[in-house]
Each structure stands twice: as structure tokens, then as C-alpha cells.
Design a protein around this motif. Structure first.
Motif, mmCIF file in Angstrom:
data_model
loop_
_atom_site.group_PDB
_atom_site.id
_atom_site.type_symbol
_atom_site.label_atom_id
_atom_site.label_comp_id
_atom_site.label_asym_id
_atom_site.label_seq_id
_atom_site.Cartn_x
_atom_site.Cartn_y
_atom_site.Cartn_z
ATOM 1 N N LEU A 69 0.792 -1.221 0.000
ATOM 2 C CA LEU A 69 0.000 0.000 0.000
ATOM 3 C C LEU A 69 0.827 1.276 0.000
ATOM 4 O O LEU A 69 0.388 2.313 -0.477
ATOM 5 N N THR A 108 3.196 3.915 -1.194
ATOM 6 C CA THR A 108 3.711 4.263 -2.530
ATOM 7 C C THR A 108 5.224 4.420 -2.461
ATOM 8 O O THR A 108 5.716 5.250 -1.696
ATOM 9 N N MET A 135 -4.286 1.083 -5.494
ATOM 10 C CA MET A 135 -4.060 0.077 -4.445
ATOM 11 C C MET A 135 -5.277 -0.005 -3.534
ATOM 12 O O MET A 135 -5.400 -0.907 -2.716
ATOM 13 N N SER A 136 -6.119 0.989 -3.606
ATOM 14 C CA SER A 136 -7.247 1.041 -2.688
ATOM 15 C C SER A 136 -8.382 1.789 -3.387
ATOM 16 O O SER A 136 -8.596 2.967 -3.176
ATOM 17 N N LEU A 189 3.449 0.384 -11.858
ATOM 18 C CA LEU A 189 3.556 -0.116 -10.484
ATOM 19 C C LEU A 189 4.895 -0.843 -10.384
ATOM 20 O O LEU A 189 5.204 -1.707 -11.195
ATOM 21 N N ARG A 201 2.582 -4.842 -5.560
ATOM 22 C CA ARG A 201 1.665 -3.751 -5.910
ATOM 23 C C ARG A 201 0.827 -4.110 -7.150
ATOM 24 O O ARG A 201 -0.358 -3.804 -7.216
ATOM 25 N N ARG A 252 -1.807 -6.468 -6.002
ATOM 26 C CA ARG A 252 -2.810 -5.776 -5.205
ATOM 27 C C ARG A 252 -3.799 -5.029 -6.118
ATOM 28 O O ARG A 252 -5.004 -5.034 -5.886
ATOM 29 N N CYS A 253 -3.261 -4.412 -7.168
ATOM 30 C CA CYS A 253 -4.117 -3.668 -8.089
ATOM 31 C C CYS A 253 -5.113 -4.636 -8.746
ATOM 32 O O CYS A 253 -6.311 -4.343 -8.823
ATOM 33 N N GLU A 302 -7.828 -5.498 -6.409
ATOM 34 C CA GLU A 302 -8.800 -4.423 -6.273
ATOM 35 C C GLU A 302 -9.795 -4.428 -7.432
ATOM 36 O O GLU A 302 -10.994 -4.266 -7.238
#
Ligand SMILES: O=C(O)CCC(=O)C(=O)O
Ligand SMILES: [Fe+2]
Length: 723
Positions: free
Chosen positions: A566, A568, A684-685, A705, A710, A713-714, A717
Motif C-alpha cells: 500500500l 507508494t 491500491m485502494s 507499479l 503492488r 494488489r491492483c 482491487e
């Protein structure tokens, strides 16, 4: 899987009675109850405290194996169950079956079902917590005269030579045997590496035994089935004969599978050579650690007596108050212990817990991970002092009084950097370049394998501060003339140990995994020891790496998000976000407005049912909005760059000026574009409710990314907003 672990699958390494046609099965694991540790991990019960004895285990196992437990799928009862170890955690059990085929069936069941020790004992309602690892099962050979305890070590050049030695064999004998030992290495077992049938060590062993037509032990490991194995013949003569007969030949491997079906495949051109001796075993011979040899030397508590040049012990380097605060932060409930890592030196994983700051040390490659932005290389920075006008000692005193743990860690590191160590021969030294901290936590019974810290990874001057319990560290000389020499030093709690020069490079250090230490004649029970190892990580040219440090505490490592995707990374902040913010307007005019879209993406959008809600994550200037609208869908766009989003809402983006005809939104759909729903958000969120969209697109984002976690994670999401 590590090198050592692969040899778990060695077949036929235990002498067994020579009588009969019975089937023998070895099962391995920790057959002893475990306690849940505070951090939720498992810990083997300490043997002194455990009620669990050979007898209890024997009784429990007999109940398990002398019945046919349908739930476990064991097809038949063992005629005998033997516990081969005498002390906890009882790792070796021998099961004896009526016939080899019965033993084979049970082996297959254990392997295929990945039977765990927990499941074994659950079925007899034993209300204890056992390990959840699958049991290792190995079928034993029918040739009892062949086997002895065999020491394997990692390969040393030339690549495939490995040692196989019997305890008691003298070095001279081994040297003489070198040319023609009874052990032979065979490579090129398969013509076609991917031969699907050849996937089980048992079949391999069976096929090899029948091809060589003499009694032979077969040592295979799972990873190398297609490539090589080692063979143990009954004598050097038999080995010699096999080498002469099969060198450069192709043979037909034949075996009968579980159902009795005959299989056969052709080998590659076999290459055979005799197995050789490795350094480690030589050392064992030199220092006489074999059966009946004198036992280990006693520990001396004073390094002055130990006399290893470059070894310095400073007692009371940290005060009892500092120690208490350090332990509270480093071993407290929020201690950021890293996930277990592989280490080839200790047969699998690092058993003790470890934390790294500054740079991660990777036990698998025995190297420092220098690029902190790679996945797995992410760790907290070194804690750094921010003491204003205070002296270091004032800062430390205040931090201790206020219980500021990280400040105390930082202060102690700084104290180490400022310490001058004097050496009779070599003058004074200090280690100001320290940029890496490894915190090790050794529960009683845990240790660290014998090693020299990788010279290319760390500079001279390894520092270890002991907290909590003291411990005996053992030093083994690896210098040619005095190889095998061994010394033991007691490291009292709160002391600092420096290993430099000869002590750092010519001696391996280790902590033996055991529950007690004998210190100056007295047996002392070990407690939990937490150590701070401070080192200078080097770059590929041998220069100290930059010290990555922070004085904001706690360092960004709220476990379990130690490797949190998360946050950056600076490289994205500086080289992606800042760039798009700066060029947003030009970008929109030169790229977005031209409306060049990826055909795959537009086709995808056109296939969506009209009325779909589409998340466009990383929508930039809304280049895809017209295509979404044109397909009759609604769009919610998010992007990290506000300037880019502003161009999406600007009047310019909503009129068709300069937009090619084919990309314009047709009259009936125009209303959709009037108020694009957009939000500044990090991919990421994504601020959309789970399942709130019918589809998500994320175009030309992923390559911005900077690490795998990361990117993953993307994707998570994106998936989540559509489920
Ligand atoms: O715990 C210690 O004192 C030694 C640790 C160590 O040798 C290492 O991490 O390389
Ligand atoms: Fe070390």
C-alpha cells in the motif's frame, strides 16, 4: 525447497533387520505436541517439560497404525510401530508391515493425502496441538547390509560430487577410496526430461535396482529425478563394474506401478562417476566427532581465554533498563517478525524468528537484497536518532525513561557506530558504516547453523548484541592449517560481541540448537535470547551500501504489512505521479484527445450488456469514457493524478473538437457524458464498494507499479469491485 531438504527423500538409509520379506516404512516429522506461541506460531514443546515420552508416543501411534483407520485411508494395520528417536520431538518412526506391497500402499496414502501428524492423532481423539506439516514417508530397502548413517552435503565443484561416508571411516581410507568408492553418481537418467511416468522416487529406485541387477541403494531427490541420482553398491568392485558397464550407455528402465502395470522408458546416455569427499565431512573427521570420540570441549566464558584474533566481547554494553525497553519493542506483541525464510544451512527454514532493517538478508541465496523496491526486499529502514541538542547518552536515557523503544534501538545502534574497538596488533577500529540490522530470536532449543557471514554481502566487523538469555556461540576454524579447531564462547546478556578480521573470515560461528549450555562446568538452562546483529551491507563493488534510515517511529512496519504494497514507493511518487501531474495538459492534447484506443479494450467494452457500470481505474484524462458511453454503459473513473482528472472534466474533454469522427459519442448517448463520475484514488485502494461494478478496466497502469506485490494488489482491487 532447499538443498538439504531435498535429500529427505533419500531411500534406504536406515539399517533394518535382515530376516524377512516384511515391508518397512519410515515416517518423519515432529511427533510431539506443540504449544501456540504468543505470535500464533507453533513451538515444539520443550522436552524437559513435556509429559510426552517415547512410551506415550508409542502407545498413541500403535493405536493409529494398528487399526485400519478408514478416515485416514490407511489400507492396513502395521504389525509393529517403533519409535527410533529417544528424545523429543521424536522425528523418526519405523512402521513394519506384513509385506513390502502393504508398506508401499501406506506410503502412497500418506504422500497423496499429505497426511499430517495432527490428522493422525485427531483420529484417536488426542486433544493436543501437533504440527500441520505433511508427514514425510520413505520406504526402506530390503538390503540391510548396505546402509549406514550417511552424511550428505551440498555440492562443491566439480558440480555433482557429493560425499557419502560412513562414521568411523578414516580420512585416509576415504582418500584412497576416492578414485573408486562404492558410491557412484549417475546423471542423464532420462532421455526426455519430462517423462511423465517417472515422477516418484520409489519407481525410480525400483527401475534402477532392476537395471543394475545387483543389490544397490538408490539415493534420489524429488527435484532431480529426471537428472541424476547416487547409487551405493555393496563394494567398490561392484561399483567399478557398474561404471565400466554402463558408462555412456543407454538403458531401459522398467518398473511396476502401484496397480502392477509394467512401465518402461529409455535413459539418456548415462554418465557415471565416483562420489567424492566434501570439506565438511573432512572437518568432522579431523575434529573427531564420530561415535565413541571425545565429546565437545567445554565452554569458556572469557574471550581472552579463547584467543581468536579479531574477537572482542564487551560485557554490559547495554544497561538492564535499555535491555528491558529493547526487548519490549523487539520481542513484544507487535514485533515485526519477518515471514520464515529458507536457509540451506539448517535443513529447510530458519527456525528462529528474524527481523531485518535497512536491507533484507536472503537466507536462500545467502546474499543481501540490494534493491529494496523488489518484492521481498522491502523492510523497515534503520532506526535513526533525532536528538536535537541532546548528547547521545541523554537521548538514550530520556528514551528509556519514556519507554520509547525504537528510539532506544536507534540510540544503541548509534552507540555501536561510535564505539572504538582496539586491537593489539591492528590499532583502533570503529564501524560507522553499519547499515543493516538483523534481529534474531532464539527460543530455547533453537540455534543457527555454522557459517561465515557472506563476505561479498557484508563488510568486516560483525556485531552481535545479546538480550534476554545468554548463549554459547561456537567457533569452527576454516583456515587450512588449523581447520577443525573449535572454540566456544559464552555471550552473556547485554554484551556486545565483535567478530572482525580472522574471527570474521577464518572462523565459522554457530549456535547449537539445544536446551542447555555448559558454561565453565555448569549446565545452564537456556531462556529466550534476542540478538541484534549489526553489519555493513556491501554493494556489488564491495563498497558500503547507502544507509536507509528513518527517525519516524515505529518504522513503517506495522506487521503483518511488513511488505505492504500500500505504501507508494518513492520511485513511483517521483517518476510516475509527479510526471503525470506536470504533463497532464500536454498529455491530454497530444494523446488523450487523439482518441487512439486499444482494439482489445473497445471490443471488451462493446460486449458488455448495455447499462453496465464500468470502473475505469487509472482513467487518466478519460480517454476511454466515450467508448464506454458509446457502448451504452456508465463509467466511474479513478486516477491518482488530479491534473489528469481535471482534463477529463474540462470543457475540452467534453466537446468533440479535435476528436476523430469514429470516437465521438453519438447523439442518443450524449447525456451520459455530461457528468463523468470521477475520483482521485490510488489503484491500491479503489474507493468503490465490493461488487458495485459490472466490469473494470485498467489500461496502461500496471507497468507504472514498481513491484509485484503492488501489481497483484491492483488486480485484486479490480476483481473485488466486480465480484
Ligand atoms: O545471534 C547471533 O548472535 C548471531 C547471528 C548471526 O550469526 C547471523 O545472523 O549471521
Ligand atoms: Fe553470522
Amino acid at each position: 525447497m532447499t538443498q538439504t531438504a531435498t535429500f529427505r527423500s533419500i531411500l534406504a538409509h536406515e539399517p533394518i533387520p535382515s530376516d524377512d520379506q516384511h515391508g518397512y516404512l519410515h515416517i518423519q516429522g515432529a511427533f510431539c505436541p506443540k504449544q501456540q506461541r504468543r505470535d500464533g506460531r507453533e513451538q515444539q514443546e520443550e522436552k524437559q517439560e513435556s509429559y510426552w515420552t517415547v512410551e506415550t508416543l508409542q502407545t498413541a501411534l500403535s493405536r493409529v497404525f494398528q487399526h485400519n483407520f478408514a478416515s485416514l485411508g490407511f489400507p492396513m494395520a502395521a504389525t509393529q510401530v517403533e519409535v527410533l528417536d529417544t528424545v523429543a520431538p521424536f522425528t523418526k518412526i519405523r512402521l513394519i508391515y506384513e509385506t513390502p506391497l502393504q508398506a508401499l500402499h501406506v506410503l502412497v496414502v500418506i504422500r497423496q493425502r499429505k497426511t499430517t501428524i495432527q490428522s493422525l492423532f485427531q483420529c484417536i481423539d488426542l486433544d493436543e496441538h501437533f504440527g500441520s506439516r505433511p508427514i514425510q514417508a520413505t520406504l526402506l530397502t530390503q538390503q540391510p547390509q548396505l546402509s549406514d548413517t550417511i552424511a550428505w552435503t551440498r555440492s562443491s565443484p566439480p558440480k555433482f560430487r557429493r560425499l557419502l561416508m560412513r562414521p568411523g571411516e578414516s580420512e585416509t581410507l576415504l582418500q584412497e577410496e576416492r578414485a573408486t568408492t562404492r558410491f557412484v553418481f549417475v546423471s542423464n537418467l532420462l532421455q526426455n526430461e519430462h517423462d511423465a511416468d517417472w515422477d516418484e522416487p520409489f519407481w525410480v529406485a525400483q527401475a534402477i535396482r532392476s537395471a543394475f541387477a545387483v543389490d544397490v541403494e538408490v539415493f534420489v531427490n524429488h527435484k532431480s529425478l529426471s537428472k541424476y541420482c547416487h547409487l551405493g553398491f555393496r563394494s567398490a568392485e561392484e561399483a567399478q563394474q557398474a561404471v565400466a558397464t554402463y558408462q555412456g550407455k543407454q538403458v531401459e528402465w522398467k518398473w511396476a506401478g502401484a496397480t502392477g502395470t509394467e512401465h518402461s522408458i529409455t535413459s539418456g546416455m548415462l554418465f557415471l562417476d565416483y562420489a567424492s569427499i566434501t570439506q565438511r565431512s573432512r572437518r568432522r573427521l579431523v575434529r573427531g566427532d564420530g561415535p565413541g570420540e571425545p565429546s565437545r570441549s567445554e565452554c569458556t566464558s572469557l574471550t581472552a581465554d579463547v584467543q581468536i584474533p579479531g574477537l572482542v566481547l564487551i560485557p554490559d554494553f547495554v544497561s538492564p533498563e535499555e535491555e528491558a525497553v529493547l526487548l519490549a519493542v523487539l520481542d513484544g506483541p507487535h514485533a515485526p517478525w519477518a515471514p520464515a525464510q529458507n536457509t540451506p544451512t539448517e535443513g529447510g527454514t530458519v527456525k528462529r524468528s528474524v527481523q531485518h532493517c535497512g536491507y533484507v538478508f536472503d537466507y536462500r541465496t545467502a546474499d543481501v537484497l540490494r534493491d529494496r523496491s523488489n518484492s521481498g526486499a522491502d523492510c523497515p529502514p534503520m532506526p535513526a536518532v533525532d536528538r536535537g541538542d541532546k548528547t547521545l547518552e541523554e537521548y538514550l536515557g530520556e528514551s528509556v525513561r519514556e519507554g520509547c523503544g525504537w528510539e532506544v534501538v536507534a540510540g544503541v545502534i548509534e552507540r555501536v557506530r561510535r564505539t572504538t574497538f582496539s586491537d593489539e596488533d591492528d590499532g583502533e577500529h570503529s564501524y560507522k558504516t553499519i547499515n543493516q540490522l538483523t534481529v534474531n530470536r532464539y527460543a530455547p532449543g533453537e540455534g543457527i547453523g555454522s557459517h561465515v557471514d557472506t563476505p561479498s554481502a557484508f563488510g568486516d566487523g560483525l556485531i552481535s548484541i545479546s538480550l534476554g538469555s545468554g548463549i554459547v556461540m561456537e567457533f569452527n576454524c576454516v583456515q587450512e592449517e588449523t581447520k577443525g579447531l573449535r572454540k566456544q564462547v559464552f555471550l552473556p546478556p547485554r554484551s556486545l560481541l565483535l567478530m572482525s578480521k580472522e574471527a570474521r573470515y577464518s572462523w565459522e560461528h554457530m549456535i547449537v540448537s539445544r536446551m542447555t549450555d555448559t558454561i565453565d562446568g555448569e549446565v545452564v538452562r537456556r531462556g529466550t535470547r534476542v540478538s541484534l546483529t549489526l553489519r555493513t551491507a556491501l554493494d556489488k563493488n564491495g563498497s558500503p551500501m547507502a544507509c536507509v534510515e528513518s527517525h519516524s517511529f515505529p518504522p513503517c512496519w506495522g506487521n503483518p504489512n511488513l511488505l505492504s504494497p500500500l505504501a507508494t514507493p518513492d520511485c513511483e511518487r517521483n517518476h510516475v505521479h509527479a510526471v503525470y501531474d506536470a504533463i497532464a495538459t500536454q498529455w491530454h492534447h497530444t494523446r488523450g484527445k487523439r482518441g487512439v484506443l486499444w482494439p482489445g479494450a473497445t471490443q471488451f467494452l462493446q460486449k458488455l450488456p448495455p447499462g453496465s457500470v464500468v470502473a475505469d481505474v487509472g482513467c487518466g484524462d478519460g480517454k476511454y469514457f466515450p467508448a464506454i458511453w458509446e457502448a451504452g454503459s456508465y463509467v466511474i473513473g479513478t486516477d491518482i493524478s488530479l491534473p489528469l482528472l481535471e482534463t477529463a472534466t474540462s470543457a475540452a474533454s467534453l466537446c468533440d473538437e479535435g476528436v476523430p469522427e469514429s470516437r465521438r459519442v453519438s447523439e442518443p448517448r450524449r447525456h451520459l457524458r455530461n457528468r463523468p463520475a470521477i475520483a482521485v484514488a490510488d489503484c491500491m485502494s479503489v474507493p468503490l464498494r465490493t461488487g458495485s461494478c459490472d466490469a473494470a478496466i485498467c489500461i496502461a497502469v500496471m507497468h507504472h507499479l514498481s513491484n509485484e506485490s503492488r501489481r497483484r494488489r491492483c488486480i485484486e482491487e479490480l476483481t473485488e469491485v466486480c465480484i
